[in-house]
Design a protein around this motif. Structure first.
Motif, PDB file in Angstrom:
ATOM      1  N   LEU A   1       1.065  -1.097   0.001  1.00  0.00           N
ATOM      2  CA  LEU A   1      -0.067  -0.262   0.055  1.00  0.00           C
ATOM      3  C   LEU A   1       0.517   0.832  -0.239  1.00  0.00           C
ATOM      4  O   LEU A   1       0.683   2.016  -1.088  1.00  0.00           O
ATOM      5  CB  LEU A   1      -1.156   0.180   1.483  1.00  0.00           C
ATOM      6  CG  LEU A   1      -2.282  -0.414   0.972  1.00  0.00           C
ATOM      7  CD1 LEU A   1      -3.549  -0.398   1.707  1.00  0.00           C
ATOM      8  CD2 LEU A   1      -3.184  -0.187   0.087  1.00  0.00           C
ATOM      9  N   LEU A   2       1.339   1.067   1.151  1.00  0.00           N
ATOM     10  CA  LEU A   2       2.722   2.387   0.725  1.00  0.00           C
ATOM     11  C   LEU A   2       3.967   2.522  -0.289  1.00  0.00           C
ATOM     12  O   LEU A   2       3.215   3.844  -0.475  1.00  0.00           O
ATOM     13  CB  LEU A   2       3.473   2.245   2.083  1.00  0.00           C
ATOM     14  CG  LEU A   2       3.492   2.778   3.343  1.00  0.00           C
ATOM     15  CD1 LEU A   2       4.610   1.613   4.372  1.00  0.00           C
ATOM     16  CD2 LEU A   2       2.698   4.576   3.631  1.00  0.00           C
ATOM     17  N   ALA A   3       4.075   1.734  -1.421  1.00  0.00           N
ATOM     18  CA  ALA A   3       4.591   2.027  -2.161  1.00  0.00           C
ATOM     19  C   ALA A   3       3.606   2.068  -3.492  1.00  0.00           C
ATOM     20  O   ALA A   3       3.747   3.082  -4.193  1.00  0.00           O
ATOM     21  CB  ALA A   3       5.044   0.387  -2.857  1.00  0.00           C
ATOM     22  N   ALA A   4       2.326   1.426  -2.868  1.00  0.00           N
ATOM     23  CA  ALA A   4       0.911   2.426  -4.163  1.00  0.00           C
ATOM     24  C   ALA A   4       1.302   3.635  -4.357  1.00  0.00           C
ATOM     25  O   ALA A   4       0.945   4.553  -5.223  1.00  0.00           O
ATOM     26  CB  ALA A   4       0.051   1.417  -3.857  1.00  0.00           C
ATOM     27  N   GLY A   5       1.128   4.368  -2.335  1.00  0.00           N
ATOM     28  CA  GLY A   5       0.479   5.257  -2.524  1.00  0.00           C
ATOM     29  C   GLY A   5       1.776   6.571  -2.366  1.00  0.00           C
ATOM     30  O   GLY A   5       1.139   7.791  -3.072  1.00  0.00           O
ATOM     31  N   SER A   6       2.906   5.945  -2.684  1.00  0.00           N
ATOM     32  CA  SER A   6       3.874   7.083  -3.334  1.00  0.00           C
ATOM     33  C   SER A   6       4.137   6.700  -4.751  1.00  0.00           C
ATOM     34  O   SER A   6       5.033   7.845  -5.457  1.00  0.00           O
ATOM     35  CB  SER A   6       5.362   6.495  -2.935  1.00  0.00           C
ATOM     36  OG  SER A   6       5.680   5.350  -3.407  1.00  0.00           O
ATOM     37  N   ALA A   7       3.302   6.050  -5.555  1.00  0.00           N
ATOM     38  CA  ALA A   7       3.329   6.420  -6.983  1.00  0.00           C
ATOM     39  C   ALA A   7       2.149   6.187  -7.871  1.00  0.00           C
ATOM     40  O   ALA A   7       1.553   6.682  -8.994  1.00  0.00           O
ATOM     41  CB  ALA A   7       3.286   4.863  -7.389  1.00  0.00           C
ATOM     42  N   VAL A   8       1.444   7.700  -6.479  1.00  0.00           N
ATOM     43  CA  VAL A   8      -0.459   8.300  -6.946  1.00  0.00           C
ATOM     44  C   VAL A   8      -0.133   9.091  -8.086  1.00  0.00           C
ATOM     45  O   VAL A   8       0.919  10.496  -7.309  1.00  0.00           O
ATOM     46  CB  VAL A   8      -0.511   8.606  -5.966  1.00  0.00           C
ATOM     47  CG1 VAL A   8      -1.851   9.656  -5.953  1.00  0.00           C
ATOM     48  CG2 VAL A   8      -1.520   7.206  -5.071  1.00  0.00           C
ATOM     49  N   ALA A   9      -0.553   9.682  -9.769  1.00  0.00           N
ATOM     50  CA  ALA A   9      -0.176  10.488  -9.806  1.00  0.00           C
ATOM     51  C   ALA A   9      -0.789  11.344  -9.547  1.00  0.00           C
ATOM     52  O   ALA A   9      -1.395  12.069  -8.559  1.00  0.00           O
ATOM     53  CB  ALA A   9      -0.987   9.994 -11.140  1.00  0.00           C
ATOM     54  N   LYS A  10       0.053  13.264  -9.843  1.00  0.00           N
ATOM     55  CA  LYS A  10       0.163  13.768  -9.528  1.00  0.00           C
ATOM     56  C   LYS A  10      -0.633  14.500 -10.759  1.00  0.00           C
ATOM     57  O   LYS A  10      -0.349  14.782 -11.926  1.00  0.00           O
ATOM     58  CB  LYS A  10       1.069  14.731  -8.845  1.00  0.00           C
ATOM     59  CG  LYS A  10       1.690  14.413  -7.316  1.00  0.00           C
ATOM     60  CD  LYS A  10       2.400  15.510  -6.203  1.00  0.00           C
ATOM     61  CE  LYS A  10       2.237  14.110  -5.164  1.00  0.00           C
ATOM     62  NZ  LYS A  10       3.531  13.250  -5.447  1.00  0.00           N
ATOM     63  N   ASN A  11      -1.344  16.375 -10.694  1.00  0.00           N
ATOM     64  CA  ASN A  11      -2.192  17.256 -10.995  1.00  0.00           C
ATOM     65  C   ASN A  11      -1.086  18.393 -11.087  1.00  0.00           C
ATOM     66  O   ASN A  11      -0.486  18.574  -9.654  1.00  0.00           O
ATOM     67  CB  ASN A  11      -3.249  17.256 -11.322  1.00  0.00           C
ATOM     68  CG  ASN A  11      -4.031  16.309 -11.366  1.00  0.00           C
ATOM     69  OD1 ASN A  11      -3.778  15.413 -12.802  1.00  0.00           O
ATOM     70  ND2 ASN A  11      -4.999  15.659 -10.709  1.00  0.00           N
ATOM     71  N   HIS A  12      -0.673  19.142 -12.160  1.00  0.00           N
ATOM     72  CA  HIS A  12       0.262  20.165 -11.476  1.00  0.00           C
ATOM     73  C   HIS A  12      -0.121  21.952 -12.666  1.00  0.00           C
ATOM     74  O   HIS A  12      -0.755  20.647 -13.941  1.00  0.00           O
ATOM     75  CB  HIS A  12       1.773  19.517 -12.369  1.00  0.00           C
ATOM     76  CG  HIS A  12       2.243  18.753 -11.749  1.00  0.00           C
ATOM     77  ND1 HIS A  12       3.499  19.005 -10.503  1.00  0.00           N
ATOM     78  CD2 HIS A  12       2.280  17.330 -11.694  1.00  0.00           C
ATOM     79  CE1 HIS A  12       3.484  17.964 -10.112  1.00  0.00           C
ATOM     80  NE2 HIS A  12       3.265  16.863 -10.625  1.00  0.00           N
ATOM     81  N   THR A  13      -0.002  22.634 -12.124  1.00  0.00           N
ATOM     82  CA  THR A  13      -0.907  23.301 -12.833  1.00  0.00           C
ATOM     83  C   THR A  13       0.398  24.319 -13.641  1.00  0.00           C
ATOM     84  O   THR A  13       1.007  25.140 -13.098  1.00  0.00           O
ATOM     85  CB  THR A  13      -2.166  24.290 -12.346  1.00  0.00           C
ATOM     86  OG1 THR A  13      -2.966  24.253 -12.116  1.00  0.00           O
ATOM     87  CG2 THR A  13      -2.053  25.646 -13.191  1.00  0.00           C
ATOM     88  N   VAL A  14       0.037  24.791 -14.538  1.00  0.00           N
ATOM     89  CA  VAL A  14       1.003  25.718 -15.536  1.00  0.00           C
ATOM     90  C   VAL A  14       0.193  27.185 -16.109  1.00  0.00           C
ATOM     91  O   VAL A  14      -0.450  27.017 -16.923  1.00  0.00           O
ATOM     92  CB  VAL A  14       2.247  25.818 -16.648  1.00  0.00           C
ATOM     93  CG1 VAL A  14       3.148  26.109 -17.110  1.00  0.00           C
ATOM     94  CG2 VAL A  14       2.746  24.700 -16.262  1.00  0.00           C
ATOM     95  N   GLU A  15       0.371  28.636 -15.517  1.00  0.00           N
ATOM     96  CA  GLU A  15      -0.115  29.412 -15.956  1.00  0.00           C
ATOM     97  C   GLU A  15       0.172  30.233 -17.506  1.00  0.00           C
ATOM     98  O   GLU A  15       1.375  30.387 -16.674  1.00  0.00           O
ATOM     99  CB  GLU A  15      -0.428  30.010 -14.996  1.00  0.00           C
ATOM    100  CG  GLU A  15      -2.580  31.135 -15.415  1.00  0.00           C
ATOM    101  CD  GLU A  15      -2.630  31.999 -13.923  1.00  0.00           C
ATOM    102  OE1 GLU A  15      -2.178  31.673 -13.088  1.00  0.00           O
ATOM    103  OE2 GLU A  15      -3.371  32.586 -14.622  1.00  0.00           O
ATOM    104  N   ALA A  16      -0.451  30.530 -18.485  1.00  0.00           N
ATOM    105  CA  ALA A  16       0.644  31.534 -18.892  1.00  0.00           C
ATOM    106  C   ALA A  16      -0.160  32.923 -18.394  1.00  0.00           C
ATOM    107  O   ALA A  16      -1.472  33.228 -18.339  1.00  0.00           O
ATOM    108  CB  ALA A  16      -0.453  31.337 -20.806  1.00  0.00           C
ATOM    109  N   GLN A  17       0.747  33.716 -18.251  1.00  0.00           N
ATOM    110  CA  GLN A  17       1.247  35.016 -17.583  1.00  0.00           C
ATOM    111  C   GLN A  17       2.009  35.894 -18.152  1.00  0.00           C
ATOM    112  O   GLN A  17       2.744  36.010 -18.368  1.00  0.00           O
ATOM    113  CB  GLN A  17       1.338  34.947 -15.926  1.00  0.00           C
ATOM    114  CG  GLN A  17       1.089  34.535 -15.336  1.00  0.00           C
ATOM    115  CD  GLN A  17       1.734  34.083 -13.875  1.00  0.00           C
ATOM    116  OE1 GLN A  17       2.200  35.065 -13.469  1.00  0.00           O
ATOM    117  NE2 GLN A  17       0.871  33.531 -13.076  1.00  0.00           N
TER     118      GLN A  17
END
Ligand SMILES: [Cu+2]
Length: 141
Positions: free
Chosen positions: A16-32
Motif C-alpha cells: 500500500l505504501l509503495a502504491a501510495g508514493s506512485a499516485v499520479a499528481k496534477n500540476h498547473t502551468v498558467e499563461a501570464q
C-alpha cells in the motif's frame, strides 16, 4: 498461523505504501502575459500538467526537443489543455504566436534522459532562450 497472518499483513501494508508514493499528481502551468508560470516544471511519469489562462496561447511540443518516440503534439490556440506524461525526459514546448518573445517552457518528467541530445542542438532565437533555461533547470535537479 498467526505469524503467517502478520507477515502477510506487513507485506500488504508495504504494498500500500509503495502504491501510495506512485499516485499520479496534477500540476498547473498558467499563461501570464507572454510567459508560462512556472516556465520549467519537474514531474513524475504518470503525472498530468494542466495549462490554464490560454485564451491567446497554445502548447506546441518541439520535434527533436522531446524524448524519442513521443508525439510532438500541438494544442489548439486559445484552449486550456491537459496532458499526461508517461515517458521520462525533457519536453520543450513553445507558444506558436509568442515564441518570438520567448514564450515557451519545459516539462521534465523523471530523469532528463534526453538532455545531452537537446544540448547538442543549435536552437536560436526565442526558442533558444527557452532551451537554455530548460538545460539550466534540468542540470540543477
Ligand atoms: Cu502565447
Amino acid at each position: 498461523m498467526r505469524k503467517l497472518i502478520s507477515v502477510l499483513t506487513a507485506l500488504f501494508l508495504t504494498g500500500l505504501l509503495a502504491a501510495g508514493s506512485a499516485v499520479a499528481k496534477n500540476h498547473t502551468v498558467e499563461a501570464q502575459g507572454l510567459k508560462f508560470m512556472p516556465m520549467n516544471i519537474h514531474i513524475q511519469p504518470g503525472d498530468t500538467v494542466y495549462w490554464e489562462n490560454m485564451a491567446t496561447h497554445n502548447v506546441h511540443m518541439m520535434e527533436g526537443l522531446i524524448p524519442e518516440g513521443t508525439e510532438a503534439f500541438v494544442s489548439p490556440l486559445g484552449e486550456n489543455i491537459n496532458h499526461t506524461f508517461e515517458k521520462e525526459g525533457v519536453y520543450i514546448y513553445q507558444c506558436d504566436p509568442h515564441i518570438g518573445a520567448g514564450m515557451g517552457g519545459a516539462v521534465i518528467v523523471g530523469k532528463p534522459v534526453n538532455l545531452e541530445k537537446i544540448k547538442s542542438q543549435d536552437v536560436k532565437g526565442g526558442l533558444g532562450r527557452v532551451v537554455d533555461e530548460a538545460i539550466e533547470f534540468a542540470e540543477g535537479l
